[in-house]
Design a protein around this motif. Structure first.
Motif, PDB file in Angstrom:
ATOM      1  N   CYS A 226      38.117  63.897  18.870  1.00  0.00           N
ATOM      2  CA  CYS A 226      38.037  63.586  20.266  1.00  0.00           C
ATOM      3  C   CYS A 226      37.900  62.086  20.491  1.00  0.00           C
ATOM      4  CB  CYS A 226      36.515  64.052  21.007  1.00  0.00           C
ATOM      5  SG  CYS A 226      36.315  66.049  21.202  1.00  0.00           S
ATOM      6  N   VAL A 227      38.081  61.564  21.896  1.00  0.00           N
ATOM      7  CA  VAL A 227      37.588  60.357  22.220  1.00  0.00           C
ATOM      8  C   VAL A 227      36.734  60.123  23.316  1.00  0.00           C
ATOM      9  CG1 VAL A 227      40.106  59.390  21.483  1.00  0.00           C
ATOM     10  CG2 VAL A 227      39.885  60.076  23.703  1.00  0.00           C
ATOM     11  N   SER A 228      35.867  59.101  23.332  1.00  0.00           N
ATOM     12  CA  SER A 228      35.193  58.817  24.199  1.00  0.00           C
ATOM     13  C   SER A 228      35.589  57.617  24.973  1.00  0.00           C
ATOM     14  CB  SER A 228      33.744  58.709  23.802  1.00  0.00           C
ATOM     15  OG  SER A 228      32.859  58.330  24.821  1.00  0.00           O
ATOM     16  N   LEU A 229      35.957  57.659  26.390  1.00  0.00           N
ATOM     17  CA  LEU A 229      36.540  56.878  27.062  1.00  0.00           C
ATOM     18  C   LEU A 229      35.439  56.501  28.163  1.00  0.00           C
ATOM     19  CD1 LEU A 229      40.204  57.143  28.444  1.00  0.00           C
ATOM     20  CD2 LEU A 229      38.387  56.414  30.045  1.00  0.00           C
ATOM     21  N   VAL A 230      35.250  55.090  28.208  1.00  0.00           N
ATOM     22  CA  VAL A 230      34.208  54.410  28.955  1.00  0.00           C
ATOM     23  C   VAL A 230      35.251  53.528  29.899  1.00  0.00           C
ATOM     24  CG1 VAL A 230      32.047  53.432  29.198  1.00  0.00           C
ATOM     25  CG2 VAL A 230      32.593  54.801  27.402  1.00  0.00           C
ATOM     26  N   THR A 231      35.054  53.504  30.983  1.00  0.00           N
ATOM     27  CA  THR A 231      35.880  52.783  31.939  1.00  0.00           C
ATOM     28  C   THR A 231      35.072  52.364  33.322  1.00  0.00           C
ATOM     29  OG1 THR A 231      38.130  52.336  33.184  1.00  0.00           O
ATOM     30  CG2 THR A 231      37.180  54.588  33.221  1.00  0.00           C
ATOM     31  N   ASP A 232      35.411  50.886  33.726  1.00  0.00           N
ATOM     32  CA  ASP A 232      35.022  50.403  34.749  1.00  0.00           C
ATOM     33  C   ASP A 232      36.115  50.238  35.916  1.00  0.00           C
ATOM     34  OD1 ASP A 232      32.436  50.350  34.563  1.00  0.00           O
ATOM     35  OD2 ASP A 232      32.232  48.149  34.247  1.00  0.00           O
ATOM     36  N   ASN A 233      37.369  50.910  35.454  1.00  0.00           N
ATOM     37  CA  ASN A 233      38.723  50.534  36.431  1.00  0.00           C
ATOM     38  C   ASN A 233      38.665  51.781  37.227  1.00  0.00           C
ATOM     39  OD1 ASN A 233      41.593  51.519  36.819  1.00  0.00           O
ATOM     40  ND2 ASN A 233      41.911  49.463  35.895  1.00  0.00           N
ATOM     41  N   THR A 234      38.427  51.597  38.470  1.00  0.00           N
ATOM     42  CA  THR A 234      38.384  52.359  39.600  1.00  0.00           C
ATOM     43  C   THR A 234      39.656  53.305  39.595  1.00  0.00           C
ATOM     44  OG1 THR A 234      39.145  50.843  41.339  1.00  0.00           O
ATOM     45  CG2 THR A 234      36.875  50.961  40.884  1.00  0.00           C
ATOM     46  N   LEU A 235      40.788  52.765  39.491  1.00  0.00           N
ATOM     47  CA  LEU A 235      41.873  53.812  39.536  1.00  0.00           C
ATOM     48  C   LEU A 235      41.922  54.760  38.457  1.00  0.00           C
ATOM     49  CD1 LEU A 235      44.794  51.118  40.334  1.00  0.00           C
ATOM     50  CD2 LEU A 235      43.626  52.821  41.911  1.00  0.00           C
ATOM     51  N   LEU A 236      41.579  54.385  37.220  1.00  0.00           N
ATOM     52  CA  LEU A 236      41.437  55.280  36.156  1.00  0.00           C
ATOM     53  C   LEU A 236      40.503  56.387  36.362  1.00  0.00           C
ATOM     54  CD1 LEU A 236      42.480  56.413  33.443  1.00  0.00           C
ATOM     55  CD2 LEU A 236      41.088  54.653  32.224  1.00  0.00           C
ATOM     56  N   GLN A 237      39.193  55.920  36.873  1.00  0.00           N
ATOM     57  CA  GLN A 237      37.923  56.699  37.162  1.00  0.00           C
ATOM     58  C   GLN A 237      38.542  57.700  38.118  1.00  0.00           C
ATOM     59  OE1 GLN A 237      34.790  54.141  38.614  1.00  0.00           O
ATOM     60  NE2 GLN A 237      34.362  53.741  36.480  1.00  0.00           N
ATOM     61  N   ASP A 238      39.390  57.370  39.342  1.00  0.00           N
ATOM     62  CA  ASP A 238      39.906  58.285  40.117  1.00  0.00           C
ATOM     63  C   ASP A 238      40.549  59.467  39.782  1.00  0.00           C
ATOM     64  OD1 ASP A 238      38.367  57.015  42.326  1.00  0.00           O
ATOM     65  OD2 ASP A 238      40.000  55.634  42.975  1.00  0.00           O
ATOM     66  N   SER A 239      41.462  58.938  38.795  1.00  0.00           N
ATOM     67  CA  SER A 239      42.499  59.675  38.147  1.00  0.00           C
ATOM     68  C   SER A 239      41.994  60.843  37.530  1.00  0.00           C
ATOM     69  CB  SER A 239      43.568  59.078  37.185  1.00  0.00           C
ATOM     70  OG  SER A 239      44.339  59.986  36.781  1.00  0.00           O
ATOM     71  N   LEU A 240      40.668  60.555  36.597  1.00  0.00           N
ATOM     72  CA  LEU A 240      40.123  61.414  35.832  1.00  0.00           C
ATOM     73  C   LEU A 240      39.151  62.294  36.551  1.00  0.00           C
ATOM     74  CD1 LEU A 240      38.796  58.928  32.962  1.00  0.00           C
ATOM     75  CD2 LEU A 240      40.455  60.656  32.598  1.00  0.00           C
ATOM     76  N   ASN A 241      38.773  61.940  37.858  1.00  0.00           N
ATOM     77  CA  ASN A 241      37.912  62.603  38.642  1.00  0.00           C
ATOM     78  C   ASN A 241      38.665  63.668  39.244  1.00  0.00           C
ATOM     79  OD1 ASN A 241      35.291  63.071  40.077  1.00  0.00           O
ATOM     80  ND2 ASN A 241      36.714  62.609  41.568  1.00  0.00           N
ATOM     81  N   GLU A 242      39.965  63.264  39.564  1.00  0.00           N
ATOM     82  CA  GLU A 242      40.973  64.300  40.247  1.00  0.00           C
ATOM     83  C   GLU A 242      41.468  65.240  39.183  1.00  0.00           C
ATOM     84  OE1 GLU A 242      44.420  62.302  41.610  1.00  0.00           O
ATOM     85  OE2 GLU A 242      43.427  61.258  43.125  1.00  0.00           O
ATOM     86  N   GLU A 243      41.461  64.929  37.972  1.00  0.00           N
ATOM     87  CA  GLU A 243      41.765  65.932  36.920  1.00  0.00           C
ATOM     88  C   GLU A 243      40.484  67.028  36.733  1.00  0.00           C
ATOM     89  OE1 GLU A 243      43.201  65.958  32.164  1.00  0.00           O
ATOM     90  OE2 GLU A 243      41.423  64.962  32.847  1.00  0.00           O
ATOM     91  N   LYS A 244      39.232  66.430  36.921  1.00  0.00           N
ATOM     92  CA  LYS A 244      38.005  67.305  36.817  1.00  0.00           C
ATOM     93  C   LYS A 244      38.101  68.359  38.248  1.00  0.00           C
ATOM     94  CE  LYS A 244      34.324  65.982  38.677  1.00  0.00           C
ATOM     95  NZ  LYS A 244      33.183  64.706  38.636  1.00  0.00           N
ATOM     96  N   GLU A 245      38.138  67.661  39.318  1.00  0.00           N
ATOM     97  CA  GLU A 245      38.153  68.228  40.453  1.00  0.00           C
ATOM     98  C   GLU A 245      39.351  69.624  40.757  1.00  0.00           C
ATOM     99  OE1 GLU A 245      35.725  68.598  42.719  1.00  0.00           O
ATOM    100  OE2 GLU A 245      34.962  67.236  41.343  1.00  0.00           O
ATOM    101  N   SER A 246      40.468  69.340  39.832  1.00  0.00           N
ATOM    102  CA  SER A 246      41.519  70.395  40.033  1.00  0.00           C
ATOM    103  C   SER A 246      41.046  71.613  39.052  1.00  0.00           C
ATOM    104  CB  SER A 246      42.745  69.728  39.391  1.00  0.00           C
ATOM    105  OG  SER A 246      42.598  69.616  37.800  1.00  0.00           O
ATOM    106  N   LEU A 247      40.206  71.537  38.257  1.00  0.00           N
ATOM    107  CA  LEU A 247      39.579  72.568  37.481  1.00  0.00           C
ATOM    108  C   LEU A 247      38.722  73.399  38.457  1.00  0.00           C
ATOM    109  CD1 LEU A 247      38.841  71.162  34.087  1.00  0.00           C
ATOM    110  CD2 LEU A 247      40.900  72.378  34.815  1.00  0.00           C
ATOM    111  N   ARG A 248      37.878  72.657  39.432  1.00  0.00           N
ATOM    112  CA  ARG A 248      36.836  73.395  40.132  1.00  0.00           C
ATOM    113  C   ARG A 248      37.485  74.164  41.358  1.00  0.00           C
ATOM    114  NH1 ARG A 248      31.566  70.602  38.935  1.00  0.00           N
ATOM    115  NH2 ARG A 248      30.794  71.635  40.954  1.00  0.00           N
ATOM    116  N   VAL A 249      38.780  73.830  41.753  1.00  0.00           N
ATOM    117  CA  VAL A 249      39.273  74.376  42.843  1.00  0.00           C
ATOM    118  C   VAL A 249      39.309  75.965  42.650  1.00  0.00           C
ATOM    119  CG1 VAL A 249      41.352  74.919  43.994  1.00  0.00           C
ATOM    120  CG2 VAL A 249      40.558  72.377  43.617  1.00  0.00           C
ATOM    121  N   PHE A 250      39.694  76.450  41.402  1.00  0.00           N
ATOM    122  CA  PHE A 250      39.896  77.824  41.155  1.00  0.00           C
ATOM    123  C   PHE A 250      38.362  78.411  40.654  1.00  0.00           C
ATOM    124  CE2 PHE A 250      43.999  76.176  41.590  1.00  0.00           C
ATOM    125  CZ  PHE A 250      44.700  77.184  42.622  1.00  0.00           C
TER     126      PHE A 250
END
Length: 242
Positions: A195-219
């Motif tokens: 695995c990789v542990s990714l730690v970021t302060d980049n807001t664009l990357l944070q938003d992209s990762l959050n969108e990925e998470k939320e896409s799982l929650r939709v269904f």
């Protein structure tokens, strides 16, 4: 702006000194300067620091049970037990049967933890032949037992007609863990994982990762008690293989 990242090689299969409490907690608290991922050394000056000019850091993590390497377990346990009540975790697993170590961390964490698992119909073993057909029921049973024993856990199941579910990862504020592990007993005790542990302060990357998470929650919906009673009889025998 785009994220600037540095990846550190683990250097060897031995326990890495970054997996100690102090260094992992530093990675959790800020994405600025991190201790380099190198094997434990007596000489402190061998431990490089950086990057001070980047906003994203990627830590490789190995899980090799037969060599007593448990970096993924150690990292997840540390993040859970040091988190406070303001923090939220989302954990996704296609085959969720947590180890005792993870159960203990989930029981004692102060954070809110949402766990997404497949519904019985979305499990990869759904309608499997013979005993395999009971495997989805056993994972449903395991998830419900986790829900009942861990007060800060909310259990969701992914249910989408015609789709199976095998997404796995962890999302928590500026931290994301991605890789091969299902964060289950088999990954802890039997399989080799990376695995990789990714730690970021980049807001664009944070938003992209959050969108990925939320896409799982939709269904996803609150988990349903769907397992057949016969699966509870076979679970003690099968648990270490799930």
């Amino acid at each position: 702006h785009s994220a600037s990242a540095k990846v550190w090689d683990s250097g060897s299969f031995s326990r890495s000194h970054w997996a100690t409490k102090g260094n992992l907690k530093e990675a959790w608290n800020k994405a600025g300067v991190y201790t380099c991922n190198t094997p434990i050394e007596k000489e402190a000056n061998l431990r490089d620091l950086g990057p001070s000019d980047g906003d994203t850091c990627v830590y490789p993590m190995f899980q090799i049970p037969w060599l007593s390497v448990h970096q993924v377990d150690e990292a997840l346990e540390l993040f859970l037990i040091t988190a406070d009540s303001r923090q939220n975790f989302t954990l996704s697993s296609g085959y969720f049967n947590p180890s005792k170590r993870l159960i203990d961390a989930l029981k004692h964490t102060k954070a809110q933890v949402d766990i997404i698992i497949p519904s019985i119909e979305a499990n990869g073993f759904y309608k499997g032949a013979s005993v395999k057909g009971l495997v989805p029921d056993m994972y449903n049973l395991s998830g419900l037992r986790t829900l009942n024993s861990c007060p800060n856990v909310n259990l969701l199941e992914y249910s989408r007609k015609g789709w199976s579910f095998h997404a796995k990862g962890i999302w928590a504020n500026n931290l994301t863990i991605l890789g091969s592990s299902n964060f289950n007993r088999r990954s802890s005790l039997r399989d080799t994982e990376f695995c990789v542990s990714l730690v970021t302060d980049n807001t664009l990357l944070q938003d992209s990762l959050n969108e990925e998470k939320e896409s799982l929650r939709v269904f996803s919906r609150d988990v349903q008690k769907s397992y057949r009673p016969i699966s509870a009889l076979g679970f003690p025998l099968m648990s270490s293989f799930l």
